[in-house]
Design a protein around this motif. Sequence first.
Motif, PDB file in Angstrom:
ATOM      1  N   UNK A 282       0.815  -1.187   0.070  1.00 66.16           N
ATOM      2  CA  UNK A 282       0.102  -0.011   0.171  1.00 66.16           C
ATOM      3  C   UNK A 282       0.789   1.254   0.100  1.00 66.16           C
ATOM      4  N   UNK A 283       2.191   1.114   0.246  1.00 59.27           N
ATOM      5  CA  UNK A 283       2.844   2.319   0.646  1.00 59.27           C
ATOM      6  C   UNK A 283       3.404   3.054  -0.726  1.00 59.27           C
ATOM      7  N   UNK A 284       3.034   4.285  -0.837  1.00 56.65           N
ATOM      8  CA  UNK A 284       3.368   5.146  -2.121  1.00 56.65           C
ATOM      9  C   UNK A 284       2.426   5.097  -3.187  1.00 56.65           C
ATOM     10  N   UNK A 285       1.268   4.281  -3.016  1.00 61.28           N
ATOM     11  CA  UNK A 285      -0.031   4.331  -3.861  1.00 61.28           C
ATOM     12  C   UNK A 285      -1.257   4.525  -3.226  1.00 61.28           C
ATOM     13  N   UNK A 286      -2.245   4.383  -4.088  1.00 63.35           N
ATOM     14  CA  UNK A 286      -3.852   4.799  -3.705  1.00 63.35           C
ATOM     15  C   UNK A 286      -4.634   3.666  -4.339  1.00 63.35           C
ATOM     16  N   UNK A 287      -4.047   2.591  -4.748  1.00 59.75           N
ATOM     17  CA  UNK A 287      -4.854   1.574  -5.326  1.00 59.75           C
ATOM     18  C   UNK A 287      -5.954   0.710  -4.304  1.00 59.75           C
ATOM     19  N   UNK A 288      -5.577   1.144  -2.960  1.00 59.91           N
ATOM     20  CA  UNK A 288      -6.641   0.671  -2.059  1.00 59.91           C
ATOM     21  C   UNK A 288      -7.657   1.471  -1.814  1.00 59.91           C
ATOM     22  N   UNK A 289      -7.686   2.771  -2.304  1.00 54.72           N
ATOM     23  CA  UNK A 289      -8.582   3.621  -2.053  1.00 54.72           C
ATOM     24  C   UNK A 289     -10.105   3.323  -2.516  1.00 54.72           C
ATOM     25  N   UNK A 290     -11.210   3.150  -1.835  1.00 56.38           N
ATOM     26  CA  UNK A 290     -12.285   3.222  -2.229  1.00 56.38           C
ATOM     27  C   UNK A 290     -13.244   4.371  -2.377  1.00 56.38           C
ATOM     28  N   UNK A 291     -12.846   5.423  -1.894  1.00 59.26           N
ATOM     29  CA  UNK A 291     -13.498   6.624  -1.847  1.00 59.26           C
ATOM     30  C   UNK A 291     -13.314   7.617  -2.909  1.00 59.26           C
ATOM     31  N   UNK A 292     -12.231   7.278  -3.531  1.00 61.48           N
ATOM     32  CA  UNK A 292     -11.475   8.186  -4.614  1.00 61.48           C
ATOM     33  C   UNK A 292     -11.086   9.543  -3.769  1.00 61.48           C
ATOM     34  N   UNK A 293     -10.608   9.453  -2.788  1.00 61.18           N
ATOM     35  CA  UNK A 293     -10.302  10.733  -1.845  1.00 61.18           C
ATOM     36  C   UNK A 293      -9.108  10.832  -1.198  1.00 61.18           C
ATOM     37  N   UNK A 294      -8.197   9.655  -1.164  1.00 60.21           N
ATOM     38  CA  UNK A 294      -7.198   9.418  -0.471  1.00 60.21           C
ATOM     39  C   UNK A 294      -5.816  10.106  -1.081  1.00 60.21           C
ATOM     40  N   UNK A 295      -4.787   9.800  -0.467  1.00 63.00           N
ATOM     41  CA  UNK A 295      -3.465  10.439  -0.847  1.00 63.00           C
ATOM     42  C   UNK A 295      -2.387   9.144  -0.554  1.00 63.00           C
ATOM     43  N   UNK A 296      -1.211   8.820  -1.179  1.00 65.65           N
ATOM     44  CA  UNK A 296      -0.382   8.181  -0.913  1.00 65.65           C
ATOM     45  C   UNK A 296       0.094   8.381   0.409  1.00 65.65           C
ATOM     46  N   UNK A 297       0.408   7.347   1.663  1.00 66.62           N
ATOM     47  CA  UNK A 297       0.761   7.509   2.833  1.00 66.62           C
ATOM     48  C   UNK A 297       2.027   6.845   2.975  1.00 66.62           C
ATOM     49  N   UNK A 298       3.214   7.305   3.830  1.00 64.77           N
ATOM     50  CA  UNK A 298       4.432   6.586   4.013  1.00 64.77           C
ATOM     51  C   UNK A 298       4.449   5.238   4.761  1.00 64.77           C
TER      52      UNK A 298
END
Length: 209
Positions: A69-85
Amino acid sequence: MADNPVTTGDFVQDYSSLSQEERRNMLIKQLLARYPARDSDPAFPNNPTVPSSSLASSTSESQDAADERIGNIHWCLCQGCLPMPTRGESVCCREIDEVQGCIPEGRKCITEADLFCSQIATEEHVRLMFTVLYLEGRPFVDPDNNRRLRKTAYRTFIAWIYGFLGKRKRRVIPSCAVKIVRQIFPDPNRTYVGLLYSDDYDASEMAFH
């Protein structure tokens, strides 16, 4: 209006005239002075260690899963997340049951909830909550203030979703909510602390989190 002077023994310094680094060093020095040096601490004469062989198998398997999950947002379901460290912070609002339950019907993200917009994503309200919570009179030109305001917004979010948790009990704030708070109260150097637990940093650093 200047802050009250900070007194350390016979030393008195106008707190507002110190740089952030000078304040940090002063506070660390005060904290460390309260505890004995580790060399003379009888509590743990020999620190326990874990054989590297016992860590190898569990670490290699869990590390691969954590890094997905680090460095990407392919796990985001709401379309509003940002990549986290970190893996712990890489969480969408729709993956946390308590948060998902507060998403209005027909909306995709917790940041679209009316209460989030009015109480957490509104600068004036967060500034008011900061004053209520901390009762501090420091001027808002203080470069540390945005960090304090972000913390206030996060505390408001946690109180809304979970109620009172008490000390040493932390919950992950979904990435989408963190994104909005950082947009409203940005760090000029884009340096953010992120989620920390009590054992993630030295005792001398606790005053800063």
